[in-house]
Design an enzyme around this catalytic site. Sequence first.
Site, PDB file in Angstrom:
ATOM      1  N   GLY A  59       0.793  -1.213   0.127  1.00 45.46           N
ATOM      2  CA  GLY A  59      -0.121  -0.022  -0.045  1.00 45.46           C
ATOM      3  C   GLY A  59       0.739   1.089   0.147  1.00 45.46           C
ATOM      4  N   CYS A  86       5.193  -6.217   1.784  1.00 40.40           N
ATOM      5  CA  CYS A  86       5.285  -4.773   2.053  1.00 40.40           C
ATOM      6  C   CYS A  86       4.499  -4.092   3.154  1.00 40.40           C
ATOM      7  CB  CYS A  86       5.079  -4.236   0.523  1.00 40.40           C
ATOM      8  SG  CYS A  86       5.899  -2.497   0.626  1.00 40.40           S
ATOM      9  N   TYR A  87       3.797  -3.305   2.648  1.00 43.70           N
ATOM     10  CA  TYR A  87       2.821  -2.724   3.835  1.00 43.70           C
ATOM     11  C   TYR A  87       2.227  -3.603   4.408  1.00 43.70           C
ATOM     12  CZ  TYR A  87      -0.428   0.334   5.959  1.00 43.70           C
ATOM     13  OH  TYR A  87      -1.262   0.981   7.087  1.00 43.70           O
ATOM     14  N   HIS A 174       8.346  -7.050  -2.901  1.00 41.19           N
ATOM     15  CA  HIS A 174       7.035  -7.493  -3.793  1.00 41.19           C
ATOM     16  C   HIS A 174       7.494  -8.535  -4.736  1.00 41.19           C
ATOM     17  CE1 HIS A 174       4.798  -3.831  -3.044  1.00 41.19           C
ATOM     18  NE2 HIS A 174       5.931  -3.043  -2.933  1.00 41.19           N
ATOM     19  N   GLU A 176       5.259 -10.101  -6.245  1.00 35.48           N
ATOM     20  CA  GLU A 176       4.286 -10.344  -7.484  1.00 35.48           C
ATOM     21  C   GLU A 176       4.994  -9.470  -8.857  1.00 35.48           C
ATOM     22  OE1 GLU A 176       4.130  -8.379  -4.762  1.00 35.48           O
ATOM     23  OE2 GLU A 176       3.311  -6.532  -5.227  1.00 35.48           O
ATOM     24  N   SER A 228     -18.709  -5.598 -30.237  1.00 32.40           N
ATOM     25  CA  SER A 228     -18.091  -4.348 -30.547  1.00 32.40           C
ATOM     26  C   SER A 228     -16.926  -4.407 -31.537  1.00 32.40           C
ATOM     27  CB  SER A 228     -17.625  -3.817 -29.295  1.00 32.40           C
ATOM     28  OG  SER A 228     -16.561  -4.548 -28.737  1.00 32.40           O
ATOM     29  N   GLY A 229     -16.323  -6.033 -31.753  1.00 28.92           N
ATOM     30  CA  GLY A 229     -15.142  -6.300 -32.610  1.00 28.92           C
ATOM     31  C   GLY A 229     -14.182  -6.506 -31.466  1.00 28.92           C
ATOM     32  N   GLY A 230     -14.276  -6.200 -30.078  1.00 31.17           N
ATOM     33  CA  GLY A 230     -13.371  -6.198 -29.189  1.00 31.17           C
ATOM     34  C   GLY A 230     -13.492  -7.771 -28.686  1.00 31.17           C
ATOM     35  N   VAL A 231     -12.340  -7.977 -27.818  1.00 32.49           N
ATOM     36  CA  VAL A 231     -12.069  -9.525 -27.273  1.00 32.49           C
ATOM     37  C   VAL A 231     -13.304  -9.699 -26.079  1.00 32.49           C
ATOM     38  CG1 VAL A 231     -10.585 -10.922 -25.741  1.00 32.49           C
ATOM     39  CG2 VAL A 231      -9.683  -8.607 -27.038  1.00 32.49           C
ATOM     40  N   ASP A 232     -13.711  -8.678 -25.401  1.00 32.55           N
ATOM     41  CA  ASP A 232     -14.447  -9.035 -24.415  1.00 32.55           C
ATOM     42  C   ASP A 232     -15.898  -9.534 -24.693  1.00 32.55           C
ATOM     43  OD1 ASP A 232     -12.357  -8.318 -22.822  1.00 32.55           O
ATOM     44  OD2 ASP A 232     -13.146  -6.214 -22.306  1.00 32.55           O
ATOM     45  N   SER A 233     -16.517  -8.567 -25.487  1.00 37.82           N
ATOM     46  CA  SER A 233     -17.794  -8.996 -25.979  1.00 37.82           C
ATOM     47  C   SER A 233     -17.818 -10.187 -26.665  1.00 37.82           C
ATOM     48  CB  SER A 233     -18.389  -7.916 -26.685  1.00 37.82           C
ATOM     49  OG  SER A 233     -18.018  -7.364 -27.786  1.00 37.82           O
ATOM     50  N   ALA A 234     -16.766 -10.535 -27.537  1.00 39.66           N
ATOM     51  CA  ALA A 234     -16.890 -11.597 -28.309  1.00 39.66           C
ATOM     52  C   ALA A 234     -16.620 -12.952 -27.299  1.00 39.66           C
ATOM     53  CB  ALA A 234     -15.415 -11.682 -29.232  1.00 39.66           C
ATOM     54  N   LYS A 380      -8.045  -9.510 -18.116  1.00 40.34           N
ATOM     55  CA  LYS A 380      -7.934  -9.475 -19.492  1.00 40.34           C
ATOM     56  C   LYS A 380      -7.175 -10.795 -20.201  1.00 40.34           C
ATOM     57  CE  LYS A 380      -8.970  -6.886 -23.277  1.00 40.34           C
ATOM     58  NZ  LYS A 380     -10.031  -6.092 -23.045  1.00 40.34           N
TER      59      LYS A 380
END
Length: 525
Positions: A59, A86-87, A174, A176, A228-234, A380
């Site tokens: 944080g 960390c924090y 960290h 990660e 929409s042509g994008g990844v998410d809606s597809a 994503k």
Amino acid sequence: MTQTVSHRPVLVIDYGAQYAQLIARRVREANVYSEIVPHHISVEALLAKDPAAIILSGGPSSVYAEGAPAVNAELFEAGVPVLGICYGFQAMAKALGGEVARTGLREYGATAMTMTGAARSILSTTPAQQNVWMSHGDSVQAAPEGFEVLASTAGAPVAAFAAPGRRLFGVQWHPEVKHSDFGQKVLENFLFEEAGLTPDWTTGNVIEEQTARIREQVGSGRVICGLSGGVDSAVAAALVQRAVGDQLTCVFVDHGLLREGEAEQVERDFVAATGVKLYVAREADRFLSALSGVTDPETKRKIIGREFIRAFEEAERVLIEEAGQAGEPIRFLVQGTLYPDVVESGGGEGAANIKSHHNVGGLPEDMQFELVEPLRTLFKDEVRTVGAELGLPAEIVQRHPFPGPGLAIRIVGEVTAERLELLRKADAIARHELTSAGLDHEVWQMPVVLLADVHSVGVQGDGRSYGHPIVLRPVFSEDAMTANWSRLPYDLLARISNRITNEVEGVNRVVLDVTSKPPGTIEWE
Ligand code: XMP
């Protein structure tokens, strides 16, 4: 059908830095399901989620700063394995009676860490000396009673500790962050060796789980989904199609602002890959005339948002009429909401929105649909993996982020059919060359922008020419909130520039944008 496994989550407590999402992603990369929760959640509510383990994130605050979020020591009595980072590590040390001090010895960036003894516990099977990525002002001077000190650095006498009997662990650095050499191994040691978890959360599970969930929610109802042509809606549509087949109808509003080949990808390739029922609304003329004379970017966004909703509603009315004749109303609407949207809108502490990000998927509030959101738990990169596993074309699954208002906000000036055509050509060349150079994965996105209101002088053939400049804006980013300009190879830039100025009439200059974000946003408008 494959039996679905229900996964107890690893909960990542978000102390308000950008690290919580990264931690959650790394846990999932280890094939363990994780969720993010805000730091103000009560211990009771936390335990009610039946966590398999808990990770306290980093944080921005000092544990001594006014209003710094504390951690309730009861959390450590529940027998759930906890890793503080960390924090979170300092807050844990303080809550359990250790000593945290502001020594003035800040450590930032790559730091040499040395183990205090044999490699053990969360540091097991990693080297006695290693590089870790630090970002701290305070440091733990003395571990809480009963804790073993595992490692130290020049600025942190206690850089890692463990109380394996109580299943409590912590690191100052960290793990990660990729710059920590053995970061992922440390996380995995915690998850598998100390918390005893099994790496059984996979994309295959996600598909099975979501398919079952969609079937349960939708029953025999009819579903509509905007593409929409994008990844998410597809990917969202493909999952729903897999779950309920022909009960789904997709709607594609072609606003004429997509890049070369993208409408065809939806209409031809997506349909071929999924067998989905598609209704196409060809609305390029409508958007062009609504945008006529408009140069202000926010006004462009508002007009596109408004026209999109109208076009979608009209398409929907046609479908509802058809459905009504068949006696089945449309009750559900699919949305490609992703996990970061859920976390950010729930946290209430998200960064200020600098532009009105009208996603062209945004729909009117008075629509009476129940939402189906099969990607709500996914990041994503996970959505891309799911899409690939569902057999979607690589062009769709690997598509770089592209703004909903499309090329309209990449034409600085009024949007006209000729300018769109010109930008489409330039953009297609730039994308083609980037892909041929094998560098698609090196950039987050590469807007190609037409400065339509600027005339620059050139010499082409025998005489002077007055053309427009094209701007290349390749950026590297983790989340689009901040970005840096990509150092693409000069010979690639030269090829793009040569081809655009030779092949696209009306362009006589190509320039490279070398601004980071902040201060420059990724898009020009
Ligand atoms: P900026 O330009 O704000 O962009 O640095 C951050 C990310 O958001 C995208 N972007 C948009 N996406 N509607 C969208 O759906 C918009 O109006 C819009 N404006 C910017 C941009 O492409 C980048 O990925």
